[in-house]
Write a protein that holds these residues in place. Structure first.
Motif, PDB file in Angstrom:
ATOM      1  N   THR A   5      -3.050  -6.760  -7.491  1.00 24.86           N
ATOM      2  CA  THR A   5      -4.282  -6.073  -7.090  1.00 24.86           C
ATOM      3  C   THR A   5      -5.459  -6.555  -7.921  1.00 24.86           C
ATOM      4  OG1 THR A   5      -3.043  -4.127  -6.374  1.00 24.86           O
ATOM      5  CG2 THR A   5      -5.388  -3.808  -6.859  1.00 24.86           C
ATOM      6  N   GLY A  42       2.256   1.799  -3.500  1.00 23.45           N
ATOM      7  CA  GLY A  42       1.205   2.289  -4.376  1.00 23.45           C
ATOM      8  C   GLY A  42       0.910   3.760  -4.143  1.00 23.45           C
ATOM      9  N   THR A  43       0.964   4.193  -2.904  1.00 24.45           N
ATOM     10  CA  THR A  43       0.732   5.597  -2.579  1.00 24.45           C
ATOM     11  C   THR A  43       1.833   6.476  -3.162  1.00 24.45           C
ATOM     12  OG1 THR A  43      -0.406   4.946  -0.555  1.00 24.45           O
ATOM     13  CG2 THR A  43       0.376   7.213  -0.672  1.00 24.45           C
ATOM     14  N   CYS A  53       4.039   2.291  10.738  1.00 23.99           N
ATOM     15  CA  CYS A  53       4.371   2.958   9.479  1.00 23.99           C
ATOM     16  C   CYS A  53       5.872   3.226   9.345  1.00 23.99           C
ATOM     17  CB  CYS A  53       3.551   4.237   9.317  1.00 23.99           C
ATOM     18  SG  CYS A  53       3.679   4.994   7.688  1.00 23.99           S
ATOM     19  N   VAL A  91      -2.862   5.188   3.922  1.00 24.48           N
ATOM     20  CA  VAL A  91      -2.930   3.732   4.103  1.00 24.48           C
ATOM     21  C   VAL A  91      -3.845   3.436   5.280  1.00 24.48           C
ATOM     22  CG1 VAL A  91      -1.623   1.629   4.514  1.00 24.48           C
ATOM     23  CG2 VAL A  91      -0.633   3.447   3.117  1.00 24.48           C
ATOM     24  N   ASP A  92      -5.047   3.007   4.971  1.00 25.88           N
ATOM     25  CA  ASP A  92      -6.053   2.718   5.987  1.00 25.88           C
ATOM     26  C   ASP A  92      -5.579   1.588   6.903  1.00 25.88           C
ATOM     27  OD1 ASP A  92      -8.549   3.077   7.223  1.00 25.88           O
ATOM     28  OD2 ASP A  92      -9.383   1.374   6.108  1.00 25.88           O
ATOM     29  N   MET A 137       0.821  -1.195   0.000  1.00 28.55           N
ATOM     30  CA  MET A 137       0.000   0.000   0.000  1.00 28.55           C
ATOM     31  C   MET A 137       0.869   1.266   0.000  1.00 28.55           C
ATOM     32  SD  MET A 137      -3.182  -1.029   0.005  1.00 28.55           S
ATOM     33  CE  MET A 137      -4.072   0.399   0.521  1.00 28.55           C
TER      34      MET A 137
END
Length: 84
Positions: free
Chosen positions: A72, A4-5, A28, A20-21, A1
């Protein structure tokens, strides 16, 4: 994630942790350190003021994005919940 961000460009810690949920402020930095150690991202410190830290994909990290996109797609197709 996190990778991807970063595909859209460099980002700071707060921006990444919000994007990132479910990632905690304590996990992190660990994930970012792991990605940097693997050579997938770089960490840049701007002495400021104010002090700012940004993260960006390396060429190695960018090369991984097509594979992550395929994973994904597979997950969206195969890991959906079956309604009962």
């Amino acid at each position: 994630m996190l990778l991807g961000t970063l595909r859209n460009g460099p980002a700071g810690f707060r921006e990444l942790s919000r994007a990132v949920d479910g990632i905690s402020d304590s996990s992190c930095p660990d994930r970012l350190s792991d990605l940097a150690a693997a050579g997938l991202i770089t960490r840049t410190v701007d002495e400021g003021p104010p002090l700012a830290v940004s993260y960006a994909l390396t060429d190695r990290g960018k090369a991984l994005l097509p594979a992550l996109a395929q994973i994904t797609l597979w997950a969206q197709e195969h890991l959906v919940e079956n309604p009962t």
